[in-house]
Design an enzyme around this catalytic site. Structure first.
Site, PDB file in Angstrom:
ATOM      1  N   CYS A  51      24.623  50.062  37.637  1.00  0.00           N
ATOM      2  CA  CYS A  51      25.260  49.046  36.828  1.00  0.00           C
ATOM      3  C   CYS A  51      24.282  48.112  36.401  1.00  0.00           C
ATOM      4  O   CYS A  51      23.159  47.673  37.260  1.00  0.00           O
ATOM      5  CB  CYS A  51      26.425  48.298  37.358  1.00  0.00           C
ATOM      6  SG  CYS A  51      27.065  47.016  36.224  1.00  0.00           S
ATOM      7  N   CYS A  55      25.380  41.048  39.791  1.00  0.00           N
ATOM      8  CA  CYS A  55      26.487  40.453  40.634  1.00  0.00           C
ATOM      9  C   CYS A  55      26.133  40.698  42.079  1.00  0.00           C
ATOM     10  O   CYS A  55      25.990  41.619  42.662  1.00  0.00           O
ATOM     11  CB  CYS A  55      27.780  41.023  40.510  1.00  0.00           C
ATOM     12  SG  CYS A  55      27.983  41.289  38.704  1.00  0.00           S
ATOM     13  N   CYS A  58      27.801  42.976  44.757  1.00  0.00           N
ATOM     14  CA  CYS A  58      28.221  44.317  44.453  1.00  0.00           C
ATOM     15  C   CYS A  58      27.180  45.394  44.856  1.00  0.00           C
ATOM     16  O   CYS A  58      26.068  45.306  44.553  1.00  0.00           O
ATOM     17  CB  CYS A  58      28.242  44.404  42.966  1.00  0.00           C
ATOM     18  SG  CYS A  58      29.065  45.805  42.482  1.00  0.00           S
ATOM     19  N   CYS A  95      44.332  52.415  39.284  1.00  0.00           N
ATOM     20  CA  CYS A  95      43.253  51.450  38.721  1.00  0.00           C
ATOM     21  C   CYS A  95      41.856  52.194  38.519  1.00  0.00           C
ATOM     22  O   CYS A  95      41.754  52.672  39.736  1.00  0.00           O
ATOM     23  CB  CYS A  95      43.274  50.096  39.463  1.00  0.00           C
ATOM     24  SG  CYS A  95      42.050  49.313  38.813  1.00  0.00           S
ATOM     25  N   CYS A 126      45.901  50.933  35.061  1.00  0.00           N
ATOM     26  CA  CYS A 126      45.067  49.627  35.253  1.00  0.00           C
ATOM     27  C   CYS A 126      43.461  49.967  34.981  1.00  0.00           C
ATOM     28  O   CYS A 126      43.435  51.173  35.609  1.00  0.00           O
ATOM     29  CB  CYS A 126      45.326  49.102  36.391  1.00  0.00           C
ATOM     30  SG  CYS A 126      43.987  47.571  36.637  1.00  0.00           S
ATOM     31  N   CYS A 186      45.117  41.369  35.112  1.00  0.00           N
ATOM     32  CA  CYS A 186      45.005  41.209  36.573  1.00  0.00           C
ATOM     33  C   CYS A 186      43.684  40.266  36.715  1.00  0.00           C
ATOM     34  O   CYS A 186      42.569  40.813  36.275  1.00  0.00           O
ATOM     35  CB  CYS A 186      44.904  42.363  37.094  1.00  0.00           C
ATOM     36  SG  CYS A 186      44.354  42.909  39.035  1.00  0.00           S
ATOM     37  N   ARG A 258      47.568  39.952  45.416  1.00  0.00           N
ATOM     38  CA  ARG A 258      46.961  41.207  46.250  1.00  0.00           C
ATOM     39  C   ARG A 258      45.887  40.940  47.256  1.00  0.00           C
ATOM     40  O   ARG A 258      44.960  40.287  46.856  1.00  0.00           O
ATOM     41  CB  ARG A 258      46.459  42.256  45.249  1.00  0.00           C
ATOM     42  CG  ARG A 258      46.115  43.458  45.837  1.00  0.00           C
ATOM     43  CD  ARG A 258      45.540  44.750  44.724  1.00  0.00           C
ATOM     44  NE  ARG A 258      46.605  44.788  43.814  1.00  0.00           N
ATOM     45  CZ  ARG A 258      46.667  44.536  42.641  1.00  0.00           C
ATOM     46  NH1 ARG A 258      45.259  44.111  41.978  1.00  0.00           N
ATOM     47  NH2 ARG A 258      47.389  44.663  41.658  1.00  0.00           N
TER      48      ARG A 258
HETATM   49  N1  SAM Z   1      31.934  46.465  36.463  1.00  0.00           N
HETATM   50  C1  SAM Z   1      33.185  45.635  35.997  1.00  0.00           C
HETATM   51  C2  SAM Z   1      33.365  44.100  36.400  1.00  0.00           C
HETATM   52  O1  SAM Z   1      32.322  43.761  37.265  1.00  0.00           O
HETATM   53  O2  SAM Z   1      34.267  43.503  35.887  1.00  0.00           O
HETATM   54  C3  SAM Z   1      34.424  46.144  36.864  1.00  0.00           C
HETATM   55  C4  SAM Z   1      34.149  46.808  38.432  1.00  0.00           C
HETATM   56  S1  SAM Z   1      33.714  45.564  39.507  1.00  0.00           S
HETATM   57  C5  SAM Z   1      33.193  46.442  40.890  1.00  0.00           C
HETATM   58  C6  SAM Z   1      35.381  44.939  39.842  1.00  0.00           C
HETATM   59  C7  SAM Z   1      35.393  43.775  40.851  1.00  0.00           C
HETATM   60  O3  SAM Z   1      35.246  44.204  42.212  1.00  0.00           O
HETATM   61  C8  SAM Z   1      34.553  42.693  40.808  1.00  0.00           C
HETATM   62  O4  SAM Z   1      34.814  41.747  39.649  1.00  0.00           O
HETATM   63  C9  SAM Z   1      34.553  42.041  42.148  1.00  0.00           C
HETATM   64  O5  SAM Z   1      35.733  40.916  42.325  1.00  0.00           O
HETATM   65  C10 SAM Z   1      35.011  43.217  43.199  1.00  0.00           C
HETATM   66  N2  SAM Z   1      33.950  43.565  43.916  1.00  0.00           N
HETATM   67  C11 SAM Z   1      32.919  44.273  43.695  1.00  0.00           C
HETATM   68  N3  SAM Z   1      32.280  44.175  44.709  1.00  0.00           N
HETATM   69  C12 SAM Z   1      32.971  43.578  45.846  1.00  0.00           C
HETATM   70  C13 SAM Z   1      32.586  43.489  47.361  1.00  0.00           C
HETATM   71  N4  SAM Z   1      31.482  43.932  47.757  1.00  0.00           N
HETATM   72  N5  SAM Z   1      33.361  42.946  47.924  1.00  0.00           N
HETATM   73  C14 SAM Z   1      34.499  42.301  47.264  1.00  0.00           C
HETATM   74  N6  SAM Z   1      34.813  42.541  46.104  1.00  0.00           N
HETATM   75  C15 SAM Z   1      33.847  43.298  45.472  1.00  0.00           C
HETATM   76  C1  DTB Z   2      39.395  43.851  42.614  1.00  0.00           C
HETATM   77  O1  DTB Z   2      39.688  42.762  42.430  1.00  0.00           O
HETATM   78  N1  DTB Z   2      38.852  44.340  43.707  1.00  0.00           N
HETATM   79  C2  DTB Z   2      38.705  45.765  43.538  1.00  0.00           C
HETATM   80  C3  DTB Z   2      39.137  46.020  41.957  1.00  0.00           C
HETATM   81  N2  DTB Z   2      39.435  44.635  41.603  1.00  0.00           N
HETATM   82  C4  DTB Z   2      38.498  46.943  41.166  1.00  0.00           C
HETATM   83  C5  DTB Z   2      37.445  46.163  43.876  1.00  0.00           C
HETATM   84  C6  DTB Z   2      36.861  45.954  45.194  1.00  0.00           C
HETATM   85  C7  DTB Z   2      35.622  46.696  45.328  1.00  0.00           C
HETATM   86  C8  DTB Z   2      35.009  46.405  46.920  1.00  0.00           C
HETATM   87  C9  DTB Z   2      33.740  46.988  47.104  1.00  0.00           C
HETATM   88  C10 DTB Z   2      33.455  48.253  46.720  1.00  0.00           C
HETATM   89  O2  DTB Z   2      34.256  49.189  47.093  1.00  0.00           O
HETATM   90  O3  DTB Z   2      32.639  48.651  46.047  1.00  0.00           O
HETATM   91 FE1  SF4 Z   3      28.166  46.002  37.793  1.00  0.00          FE
HETATM   92 FE2  SF4 Z   3      29.322  45.427  39.973  1.00  0.00          FE
HETATM   93 FE3  SF4 Z   3      28.930  43.668  38.526  1.00  0.00          FE
HETATM   94 FE4  SF4 Z   3      30.779  45.187  38.046  1.00  0.00          FE
HETATM   95  S1  SF4 Z   3      30.792  43.602  39.688  1.00  0.00           S
HETATM   96  S2  SF4 Z   3      29.666  44.210  36.505  1.00  0.00           S
HETATM   97  S3  SF4 Z   3      30.006  47.079  38.605  1.00  0.00           S
HETATM   98  S4  SF4 Z   3      27.336  44.981  39.382  1.00  0.00           S
END
Ligand code: SAM
Ligand code: DTB
Ligand code: SF4
Length: 313
Positions: A51, A55, A58, A95, A126, A186, A258
């Site tokens: 990506c 963030c 992530c 989702c 979703c 959501c 959730r």
């Molecule tokens: N890329 C898109 C975005 O960021 O909106 C969708 C996928 S992103 C992985 C969805 C959500 O997963 C993020 O907004 C964040 O709240 C959650 N998330 C990602 N990494 C995480 C982590 N290590 N621990 C907890 N929540 C996480």
């Molecule tokens: C949300 O609030 N939590 C989910 C979903 N929306 C997409 C993602 C959690 C991701 C946790 C870290 C991972 O598995 O990469």
């Molecule tokens: Fe990309 Fe992860 Fe950020 Fe979603 S949360 S925009 S997958 S870096």
């Protein structure tokens, strides 16, 4: 219309004696929901890694040296097979998540087909695909998308400390497009990212101030991933997580709250306290997007021990 909550009022909730806070949350929960019913959502990563965003939490950002590799988008057949399994296991919502800043038109065409196929199984659909451009939300709606997940992730005042490649206003812009297209929202956030209690209260007040309030509110505990900037952050006291769930329940009485990422790192007792505090939805299935989640069998046993039953579609 729901009550408007100021940050100070939410902070007062956080400051209540624990029993008083849980009692208030239970009262609100029971006025609005069957307290023993839980909604089950299963996640799939339809496009993992690589990506462009940065963030700090992530595993999928190409800018962080994590073990997650970039892989191509899944086929519709693979997604459908996973959705069938999720339905068989008792999930009512499926989702689909993608590691994008936002979908390109060609990507969106592929997602639309997945959404229609999953919807035809009788599951709620979703998607979480990042920022949407004009017209994209309407196309998702037409394909049968019920919910769009787009988190504010943290309070507006801290947003730039966590992400630099977009701003808080961008998040709100996409949420508005989703709403206007008639898709349910959501929207939640992550805690345990080094924020203060006041920051947590601010985030909850900001979620609750959306009008209408989000139908689903995922409260994630940071899953610490090696290689991400937030790896090694001080761990949150589990009771503070429970307080955050209770504050979400009280301020967003009709939303499904959730208990999202981070459950694998939580004891069963902490999870039970979260349900008592008004959480009534979980991610169900062995994997979140790139990290682990409790095993289905373990969750079944936990729900059974607590006398809770899955919500049926
Ligand atoms: N890329 C898109 C975005 O960021 O909106 C969708 C996928 S992103 C992985 C969805 C959500 O997963 C993020 O907004 C964040 O709240 C959650 N998330 C990602 N990494 C995480 C982590 N290590 N621990 C907890 N929540 C996480
Ligand atoms: C949300 O609030 N939590 C989910 C979903 N929306 C997409 C993602 C959690 C991701 C946790 C870290 C991972 O598995 O990469
Ligand atoms: Fe990309 Fe992860 Fe950020 Fe979603 S949360 S925009 S997958 S870096």
């Amino acid at each position: 219309m729901e009550k408007k909550w100021t940050v100070d009022e939410v902070l007062e909730l956080f400051g209540l004696p624990f029993s008083d806070l849980i009692h208030r949350a239970q009262c609100v929960h029971r006025e609005n929901f069957d307290p023993n019913a839980i909604q089950l959502s299963t996640l799939i990563s339809i496009k993992t890694g690589g990506c462009s965003e940065d963030c700090g939490y992530c595993s999928q950002s190409a800018r962080h040296p994590t073990a997650v590799e970039s892989t191509p988008i899944l086929s519709k057949e693979d997604v459908l097979a996973a959705a069938k399994l999720a339905r068989q296991n008792g999930a009512t919502r499926f989702c689909m998540g993608a590691a994008w800043r936002g979908p390109k038109e060609r990507d969106l065409d592929a997602v639309l087909e997945m959404v229609s196929a999953v919807k035809s199984l009788g599951l709620e659909t979703c998607a979480t695909l990042g920022m949407l451009k004009e017209g994209q939300a309407e196309r998702l709606k037409d394909a049968g998308l019920d919910y769009y997940n787009h988190n504010i992730d943290t309070s507006s005042s801290r947003y730039e400390k966590i992400v630099s490649t977009r701003d808080y206003g961008d998040r709100l812009g996409t949420l508005e497009k989703v709403r206007n297209a008639g898709i349910s929202v959501c929207c939640g956030g992550i805690i345990g990212m080094g924020e203060s209690r006041a920051n947590r209260a601010e985030m909850i007040a900001e979620l609750a101030s959306q009008s209408p309030q989000p139908e689903s509110v995922p409260i994630n505990q940071l899953v610490q991933v090696e290689g991400t900037p937030l790896y090694g952050e001080e761990r949150l006291d589990p009771l503070e997580f429970v307080r955050t769930v209770a504050a979400a329940r009280i301020t967003m009485p009709k939303s499904h709250v959730r208990l999202s990422a981070g459950r694998r790192e939580m004891s069963e007792s902490t999870q039970a306290l979260c349900f008592l505090a008004g959480a009534n939805s979980i991610f169900y299935g062995e994997k979140l997007l790139t990290t682990g989640n409790p095993e289905v069998e373990k969750d079944r046993k936990l729900l059974s021990k607590l006398g809770m039953h899955p919500l049926t579609a």
